[in-house]
Scaffold this motif. Structure first.
Motif, PDB file in Angstrom:
ATOM      1  N   THR A 100      35.914  50.093  45.520  1.00 47.95           N
ATOM      2  CA  THR A 100      35.054  49.027  44.995  1.00 47.95           C
ATOM      3  C   THR A 100      33.684  49.050  45.669  1.00 47.95           C
ATOM      4  O   THR A 100      33.544  49.491  46.807  1.00 47.95           O
ATOM      5  N   ASN A 101      32.690  48.538  44.925  1.00 45.07           N
ATOM      6  CA  ASN A 101      31.352  48.417  45.503  1.00 45.07           C
ATOM      7  C   ASN A 101      31.134  46.995  46.027  1.00 45.07           C
ATOM      8  O   ASN A 101      32.050  46.167  46.009  1.00 45.07           O
ATOM      9  N   GLY A 105      32.934  45.691  41.864  1.00 42.65           N
ATOM     10  CA  GLY A 105      33.117  46.579  40.722  1.00 42.65           C
ATOM     11  C   GLY A 105      33.881  47.830  41.122  1.00 42.65           C
ATOM     12  O   GLY A 105      33.787  48.306  42.258  1.00 42.65           O
ATOM     13  N   LEU A 107      34.630  51.648  41.274  1.00 44.88           N
ATOM     14  CA  LEU A 107      33.919  52.926  41.210  1.00 44.88           C
ATOM     15  C   LEU A 107      34.855  54.080  40.884  1.00 44.88           C
ATOM     16  O   LEU A 107      34.397  55.123  40.403  1.00 44.88           O
ATOM     17  N   SER A 127      34.381  60.205  38.660  1.00 46.94           N
ATOM     18  CA  SER A 127      33.109  59.691  39.176  1.00 46.94           C
ATOM     19  C   SER A 127      32.855  60.284  40.550  1.00 46.94           C
ATOM     20  O   SER A 127      33.776  60.748  41.224  1.00 46.94           O
ATOM     21  N   TRP A 132      29.377  58.875  47.171  1.00 45.20           N
ATOM     22  CA  TRP A 132      29.516  57.490  47.633  1.00 45.20           C
ATOM     23  C   TRP A 132      30.042  57.462  49.070  1.00 45.20           C
ATOM     24  O   TRP A 132      29.478  56.781  49.938  1.00 45.20           O
ATOM     25  N   ASP A 253      35.274  50.405  34.672  1.00 44.03           N
ATOM     26  CA  ASP A 253      34.025  51.027  35.099  1.00 44.03           C
ATOM     27  C   ASP A 253      33.415  50.171  36.198  1.00 44.03           C
ATOM     28  O   ASP A 253      34.053  49.247  36.708  1.00 44.03           O
ATOM     29  N   ILE A 254      32.179  50.466  36.546  1.00 44.49           N
ATOM     30  CA  ILE A 254      31.529  49.783  37.654  1.00 44.49           C
ATOM     31  C   ILE A 254      31.338  48.283  37.397  1.00 44.49           C
ATOM     32  O   ILE A 254      31.184  47.486  38.323  1.00 44.49           O
ATOM     33  N   GLN A 255      31.398  47.882  36.119  1.00 42.74           N
ATOM     34  CA  GLN A 255      31.254  46.471  35.760  1.00 42.74           C
ATOM     35  C   GLN A 255      32.601  45.743  35.703  1.00 42.74           C
ATOM     36  O   GLN A 255      32.639  44.546  35.410  1.00 42.74           O
TER      37      GLN A 255
END
Length: 380
Positions: A100-101, A105, A107, A127, A132, A253-255
């Motif tokens: 997670t970011n 979200g 990743l 991804s 990262w 996804d990232i969202q």
């Protein structure tokens, strides 16, 4: 107008150590995943599905690139990357984790393998987590080394996969438990073997640690599997949607945050260790989510293949979400889908309308997974 056969990507799209073998064994088309060619067509996808659920298939999944994390602070660093509590993870164990970011979200949703006290692999979805992780390490103040090793996994999946493994490694391989790994050699080929896979069936992953021996490994497995009906194949969209398994960039996804996917069990907000996204995920849990992943059964004739765009879902004439993955299941004899909808419309039994490629279709929200919800097949 360029024909499909004229399109190429050059050397920036890598071939796996099994590429030539998959072409020899009938691979007809490839997609791109983690900057690599991924076999996606060995003929009829429904035949591939039945091969998987009735016998066994061998899949080139070298696109599941590994991020190797080593060093005295490796365990502490890996815990920074994921909200899942790893404090009791043993050497030789695998875990499904989320990366997670800072906003909570997602990743990536890799399998984490612990090879030694200070040696981990992240077996990636699609991804760039190598970048990262290396970026996070710059200011982490921890003693770790992060790189991509020469490791290329194959998936051997299906109810006969255990018999094939016994033919390859002997009866002792039957002691390997679900989500555990073992370091082995096969005719001198160095491997990590795990009881994991992206199929919801009994299965194994064989992580080749010497790319020069890919062709040899593929042919050795296929020869051992011939008496058991082993076929070359590709990861099955039908089976993974039946099993409710996520495909990154489609279903997450990232969202997307873990709570929207019903994956709160992979988030431990009470552990002492800090991780990236902890504050955001605590806030999201307290406030509740505005949307939720659901299962759908879509009425109408069998879909001709998986959706290639997100289909809008409507209720009372207004958009309430999207279909993320849809396919016809020949076993269930219905069109099934994973979807993300507004939370107020996520109740089981809710009827909605899907704006599919072929036109509007009625659909009903149902429980997911669609088949074997307790994963008895994979964990047997």
């Amino acid at each position: 107008m360029a024909q499909q056969d004229d399109l190429g990507f050059g050397t920036q799209i890598r071939k796996s150590p099994y590429f030539d073998a998959t072409v020899r064994w009938g691979a007809k088309a490839f997609s791109v995943y983690n900057h690599m060619y991924l076999p996606r067509d060995f003929g009829d996808p429904e035949r591939n599905f039945w091969n998987l659920v009735n016998e066994a298939i061998l899949c080139d999944v070298a696109v599941e690139r590994q991020v190797e994390i080593t060093g005295p602070d490796a365990a502490m660093f890996v815990q920074m990357l994921t909200p899942r509590d790893l404090s009791k993870m043993a050497v030789g164990q695998c875990k499904y984790v989320l990366i997670t970011n800072a906003d909570g979200g997602i990743l990536n949703d890799p399998i984490l393998l612990r090879l030694a006290e200070d040696h981990f692999w992240l077996s990636l979805a699609d991804s760039d987590i190598l970048l990262w992780a290396q970026g996070v390490a710059v200011h982490a103040g921890l003693d770790v080394a992060i790189h991509e090793p020469d490791v290329s996994p194959l998936q051997l999946q299906g109810p006969k996969s255990g018999e094939v493994m016994k033919a390859l490694f002997g009866d002792g391989i039957m002691d390997l438990r679900y989500y555990w790994l073992r370091e082995l050699e096969l005719d001198g080929i160095p491997l990590i073997v795990s009881r994991t896979g992206w199929s919801s069936e009994l299965g194994y992953e064989l992580y080749l640690r010497d790319g020069s021996r890919g062709d040899e490994l593929w042919e050795t497995i296929m020869a051992a599997g011939e008496p058991f009906g082993l076929k070359p194949g590709h990861t099955s969209s039908i089976r993974r949607i039946e099993g409710g398994m996520l495909s990154y960039h489609a279903d997450a996804d990232i969202q997307t945050n873990p709570f929207e996917l019903g994956l709160g069990r992979l988030v431990d907000l009470d552990m002492e260790a800090d991780f990236i996204g902890k504050a955001a995920l605590r806030r999201i849990k307290e406030e509740g989510v505005s949307r939720q992943q659901v299962g759908l059964v879509i009425e109408g004739p069998p879909l001709k293949g998986p959706n290639t765009i997100f289909w809008t879902i409507e209720k009372h004439g207004g958009a309430i979400g999207k279909v993320t993955s849809a396919v016809y299941s020949p076993r269930l004899e219905r069109n099934i889908a994973l979807a993300m909808v507004a939370a107020e419309f996520s109740q089981i039994g809710t009827e909605v309308e899907v704006l599919a490629d072929s036109g509007p279709a009625r659909a009903t929200i149902v429980e997911r997974p669609f088949h074997d919800p307790k994963k008895k097949l994979a964990a047997a």
